[in-house]
Design a protein around this motif. Structure first.
Motif, PDB file in Angstrom:
ATOM      1  N   GLY A 197      49.453  44.954  46.101  1.00 46.56           N
ATOM      2  CA  GLY A 197      48.382  45.235  47.039  1.00 46.56           C
ATOM      3  C   GLY A 197      47.919  44.048  47.843  1.00 46.56           C
ATOM      4  O   GLY A 197      47.121  44.204  48.770  1.00 46.56           O
ATOM      5  N   THR A 198      48.394  42.847  47.520  1.00 47.85           N
ATOM      6  CA  THR A 198      47.983  41.669  48.282  1.00 47.85           C
ATOM      7  C   THR A 198      48.960  41.417  49.425  1.00 47.85           C
ATOM      8  O   THR A 198      50.137  41.769  49.355  1.00 47.85           O
ATOM      9  CB  THR A 198      47.873  40.417  47.392  1.00 47.85           C
ATOM     10  OG1 THR A 198      49.132  40.152  46.769  1.00 47.85           O
ATOM     11  CG2 THR A 198      46.797  40.602  46.335  1.00 47.85           C
ATOM     12  N   THR A 199      48.461  40.810  50.473  1.00 51.26           N
ATOM     13  CA  THR A 199      49.188  40.596  51.718  1.00 51.26           C
ATOM     14  C   THR A 199      49.014  39.146  52.163  1.00 51.26           C
ATOM     15  O   THR A 199      48.243  38.394  51.557  1.00 51.26           O
ATOM     16  CB  THR A 199      48.618  41.516  52.803  1.00 51.26           C
ATOM     17  OG1 THR A 199      47.248  41.124  53.055  1.00 51.26           O
ATOM     18  CG2 THR A 199      48.657  42.987  52.377  1.00 51.26           C
ATOM     19  N   PRO A 200      49.683  38.730  53.236  1.00 52.19           N
ATOM     20  CA  PRO A 200      49.438  37.386  53.757  1.00 52.19           C
ATOM     21  C   PRO A 200      47.966  37.135  54.104  1.00 52.19           C
ATOM     22  O   PRO A 200      47.473  36.009  53.966  1.00 52.19           O
ATOM     23  CB  PRO A 200      50.323  37.328  55.001  1.00 52.19           C
ATOM     24  CG  PRO A 200      51.465  38.234  54.671  1.00 52.19           C
ATOM     25  CD  PRO A 200      50.836  39.365  53.905  1.00 52.19           C
ATOM     26  N   GLU A 201      47.270  38.185  54.509  1.00 57.28           N
ATOM     27  CA  GLU A 201      45.844  38.036  54.799  1.00 57.28           C
ATOM     28  C   GLU A 201      45.052  37.707  53.533  1.00 57.28           C
ATOM     29  O   GLU A 201      44.123  36.883  53.553  1.00 57.28           O
ATOM     30  CB  GLU A 201      45.300  39.308  55.446  1.00 57.28           C
ATOM     31  CG  GLU A 201      45.838  39.607  56.841  1.00 57.28           C
ATOM     32  CD  GLU A 201      47.263  40.161  56.871  1.00 57.28           C
ATOM     33  OE1 GLU A 201      47.922  40.056  57.922  1.00 57.28           O
ATOM     34  OE2 GLU A 201      47.715  40.693  55.828  1.00 57.28           O
ATOM     35  N   HIS A 202      45.424  38.334  52.417  1.00 58.53           N
ATOM     36  CA  HIS A 202      44.794  37.999  51.137  1.00 58.53           C
ATOM     37  C   HIS A 202      45.074  36.544  50.764  1.00 58.53           C
ATOM     38  O   HIS A 202      44.168  35.810  50.344  1.00 58.53           O
ATOM     39  CB  HIS A 202      45.329  38.909  50.020  1.00 58.53           C
ATOM     40  CG  HIS A 202      44.829  40.316  50.053  1.00 58.53           C
ATOM     41  ND1 HIS A 202      45.368  41.265  50.881  1.00 58.53           N
ATOM     42  CD2 HIS A 202      43.836  40.937  49.349  1.00 58.53           C
ATOM     43  CE1 HIS A 202      44.740  42.420  50.680  1.00 58.53           C
ATOM     44  NE2 HIS A 202      43.813  42.247  49.757  1.00 58.53           N
ATOM     45  N   ILE A 203      46.330  36.129  50.899  1.00 54.96           N
ATOM     46  CA  ILE A 203      46.716  34.775  50.486  1.00 54.96           C
ATOM     47  C   ILE A 203      46.042  33.725  51.362  1.00 54.96           C
ATOM     48  O   ILE A 203      45.585  32.683  50.861  1.00 54.96           O
ATOM     49  CB  ILE A 203      48.252  34.620  50.515  1.00 54.96           C
ATOM     50  CG1 ILE A 203      48.896  35.588  49.507  1.00 54.96           C
ATOM     51  CG2 ILE A 203      48.657  33.180  50.214  1.00 54.96           C
ATOM     52  CD1 ILE A 203      48.355  35.480  48.086  1.00 54.96           C
ATOM     53  N   ALA A 204      45.948  33.982  52.660  1.00 56.65           N
ATOM     54  CA  ALA A 204      45.277  33.029  53.548  1.00 56.65           C
ATOM     55  C   ALA A 204      43.814  32.856  53.159  1.00 56.65           C
ATOM     56  O   ALA A 204      43.290  31.726  53.133  1.00 56.65           O
ATOM     57  CB  ALA A 204      45.396  33.505  54.997  1.00 56.65           C
ATOM     58  N   GLU A 205      43.155  33.960  52.825  1.00 53.34           N
ATOM     59  CA  GLU A 205      41.748  33.892  52.456  1.00 53.34           C
ATOM     60  C   GLU A 205      41.576  33.219  51.097  1.00 53.34           C
ATOM     61  O   GLU A 205      40.653  32.419  50.893  1.00 53.34           O
ATOM     62  CB  GLU A 205      41.148  35.296  52.444  1.00 53.34           C
ATOM     63  CG  GLU A 205      39.639  35.344  52.285  1.00 53.34           C
ATOM     64  CD  GLU A 205      38.870  34.766  53.464  1.00 53.34           C
ATOM     65  OE1 GLU A 205      37.701  34.384  53.274  1.00 53.34           O
ATOM     66  OE2 GLU A 205      39.440  34.693  54.571  1.00 53.34           O
ATOM     67  N   ILE A 206      42.465  33.523  50.149  1.00 53.17           N
ATOM     68  CA  ILE A 206      42.415  32.868  48.837  1.00 53.17           C
ATOM     69  C   ILE A 206      42.612  31.361  48.995  1.00 53.17           C
ATOM     70  O   ILE A 206      41.872  30.554  48.420  1.00 53.17           O
ATOM     71  CB  ILE A 206      43.485  33.460  47.894  1.00 53.17           C
ATOM     72  CG1 ILE A 206      43.106  34.889  47.476  1.00 53.17           C
ATOM     73  CG2 ILE A 206      43.672  32.581  46.659  1.00 53.17           C
ATOM     74  CD1 ILE A 206      44.213  35.630  46.737  1.00 53.17           C
ATOM     75  N   ALA A 207      43.627  30.963  49.768  1.00 56.40           N
ATOM     76  CA  ALA A 207      43.912  29.538  49.968  1.00 56.40           C
ATOM     77  C   ALA A 207      42.704  28.818  50.554  1.00 56.40           C
ATOM     78  O   ALA A 207      42.355  27.701  50.139  1.00 56.40           O
ATOM     79  CB  ALA A 207      45.126  29.377  50.880  1.00 56.40           C
ATOM     80  N   LYS A 208      42.060  29.450  51.503  1.00 57.90           N
ATOM     81  CA  LYS A 208      40.871  28.861  52.128  1.00 57.90           C
ATOM     82  C   LYS A 208      39.735  28.699  51.128  1.00 57.90           C
ATOM     83  O   LYS A 208      39.090  27.637  51.054  1.00 57.90           O
ATOM     84  CB  LYS A 208      40.434  29.756  53.288  1.00 57.90           C
ATOM     85  CG  LYS A 208      39.166  29.315  53.982  1.00 57.90           C
ATOM     86  CD  LYS A 208      38.776  30.323  55.061  1.00 57.90           C
ATOM     87  CE  LYS A 208      37.426  29.992  55.673  1.00 57.90           C
ATOM     88  NZ  LYS A 208      37.013  31.031  56.667  1.00 57.90           N
ATOM     89  N   ARG A 209      39.508  29.730  50.318  1.00 55.85           N
ATOM     90  CA  ARG A 209      38.356  29.718  49.408  1.00 55.85           C
ATOM     91  C   ARG A 209      38.531  28.729  48.254  1.00 55.85           C
ATOM     92  O   ARG A 209      37.575  28.079  47.841  1.00 55.85           O
ATOM     93  CB  ARG A 209      38.130  31.121  48.834  1.00 55.85           C
ATOM     94  CG  ARG A 209      37.781  32.186  49.851  1.00 55.85           C
ATOM     95  CD  ARG A 209      36.315  32.160  50.255  1.00 55.85           C
ATOM     96  NE  ARG A 209      35.957  33.369  50.957  1.00 55.85           N
ATOM     97  CZ  ARG A 209      35.358  34.417  50.413  1.00 55.85           C
ATOM     98  NH1 ARG A 209      35.023  34.404  49.127  1.00 55.85           N
ATOM     99  NH2 ARG A 209      35.072  35.479  51.138  1.00 55.85           N
ATOM    100  N   VAL A 210      39.750  28.625  47.700  1.00 57.36           N
ATOM    101  CA  VAL A 210      39.928  27.777  46.507  1.00 57.36           C
ATOM    102  C   VAL A 210      40.152  26.322  46.858  1.00 57.36           C
ATOM    103  O   VAL A 210      40.088  25.450  45.975  1.00 57.36           O
ATOM    104  CB  VAL A 210      41.089  28.285  45.611  1.00 57.36           C
ATOM    105  CG1 VAL A 210      40.877  29.731  45.205  1.00 57.36           C
ATOM    106  CG2 VAL A 210      42.449  28.082  46.278  1.00 57.36           C
ATOM    107  N   SER A 211      40.409  26.024  48.126  1.00 52.75           N
ATOM    108  CA  SER A 211      40.752  24.653  48.517  1.00 52.75           C
ATOM    109  C   SER A 211      39.618  23.666  48.286  1.00 52.75           C
ATOM    110  O   SER A 211      39.841  22.459  48.211  1.00 52.75           O
ATOM    111  CB  SER A 211      41.172  24.616  49.988  1.00 52.75           C
ATOM    112  OG  SER A 211      40.085  24.974  50.834  1.00 52.75           O
TER     113      SER A 211
END
Length: 350
Positions: A317-331
């Protein structure tokens, strides 16, 4: 006794000490967006194959490599440090369902090459990218009977699984994988077969790649399908000296939280990975799952803030949009620190 040094992905352990590393998201979810037909799966090479092939996503590395390459690149563009090969079902055992077991090794070679090409396109000196050779659990289980009336029945043996995983590992190594990811483990005995096969390959080739081991908690009891708790699962696989251990798939992040917290406490001698589904299944959703990118990323940010994470990504259920947002938040958060040695030297004898 000290483990042999890694022959590939030597930078990865150092990077894990510096920041939270981002894994990609779901391959299957993205493939569904292309609405591929039976003809797409068959191509010209398998036009006359007697069985239906739609759904055999691993076959697309031959018939629609453009689709797989594009998915890899979209995740890399979203900020993924590690991308998984399209090999979740690329074992002889899994491919028997489609009548294509003989293709397993070639599938793994080609899948790893596609991912390798994508990583080389996006890698920079400041941000290297890594190919994770993905080992799925297979559709069979070595610990559980397929027949409710015969508890002792099995439809696969440990040796059959080990041989299938060895063939897969060999292909992934040849194709250019940087590390191995044994994932979505619902049966620890299946995982042990994969670990045994990987160890045999390392002995035979002299190579040593980082290994990540990821289990799947299947319900609110906090156990994997073959019955082990998270703690028991870790102690069953820790002999493999994995670079990281973690959880993926199944429950989604909200329900996974107590189990990843437990693992982060008891597996102090290795790094922790976590890549949950985008919540629970929802057939009315565009991705088939409930959570939008901000929801999933917010949950993973909470994990990072609590100090649970070293590697983070997404599963079904995750997409590149999910990964981009995750990467931004955890950085903005420091990675979890390991805090004790796994194996110590022998006691001195008098």
């Amino acid at each position: 006794m000290n483990a042999r040094p890694y022959t590939r992905a030597q930078q990865l352990p150092e990077i894990l000490q510096q920041r939270i590393v981002v894994l990609d998201g779901a391959m299957g979810t993205m493939i569904q967006r292309y609405k591929l037909s039976e003809a797409d799966y068959r191509g010209s090479r398998f036009a006359d194959h007697p069985k239906d092939l739609k759904g055999n996503n691993e076959l697309l590395v031959f018939t629609r490599p453009d689709v797989i390459r594009e998915i890899h690149e979209r995740y890399l563009d979203a900020g993924a440090d590690i991308i998984e090969t399209n090999t979740f079902g690329a074992t002889r055992v899994a491919q028997e369902d489609y009548g294509l077991p003989q293709l397993a090794r070639e599938m793994n070679v080609e899948a790893a090459r596609l991912a390798r090409t994508a990583c080389e396109k996006y890698a920079t000196a400041d941000k290297p990218r890594f190919v994770a050779g993905a080992f799925g659990p297979t559709p069979r289980t070595a610990s559980i009977s397929p027949d409710v009336n015969d508890p002792g029945a099995r439809n696969v043996t440990f040796d059959e699984l080990k041989e299938a995983y060895y063939e897969q590992a060999e292909g992934l190594l040849e194709g250019g994988a940087d590390l191995f990811l044994v994932e979505t483990i619902f049966d620890t005995l299946n995982a042990k077969a994969a670990i045994f096969a990987i160890d045999e390959l390392f002995e035979a080739t002299g190579e040593r790649l980082p290994v990540i081991i990821s289990g799947t908690v299947t319900d609110a009891s906090g156990r994997i399908l073959s019955g082990q708790t998270v703690g028991a699962f870790w102690h069953s696989v820790r002999h493999a000296r994995p670079l990281a251990v973690g959880l993926n798939c199944a429950l989604g992040a909200a329900l996974m939280r107590p189990y990843i917290e437990e693992l982060s406490k008891i597996a102090g001698d290795t790094y922790i990975s976590c890549y949950p589904n985008a919540g629970l299944p929802n057939p009315m959703s565009d991705t088939g799952f409930d959570e939008t990118p901000p929801i999933t990323a917010g949950l993973m940010e909470d994990f990072a803030k609590a100090g649970f994470l070293n590697i983070v990504g997404g599963c079904c259920g995750t997409t590149p949009e999910h990964i981009a947002e995750i990467a931004k938040r955890v950085s903005r958060y420091q990675p979890r620190c390991r805090h004790e040695a796994m194996f110590t030297g022998l006691l001195a004898t008098s």
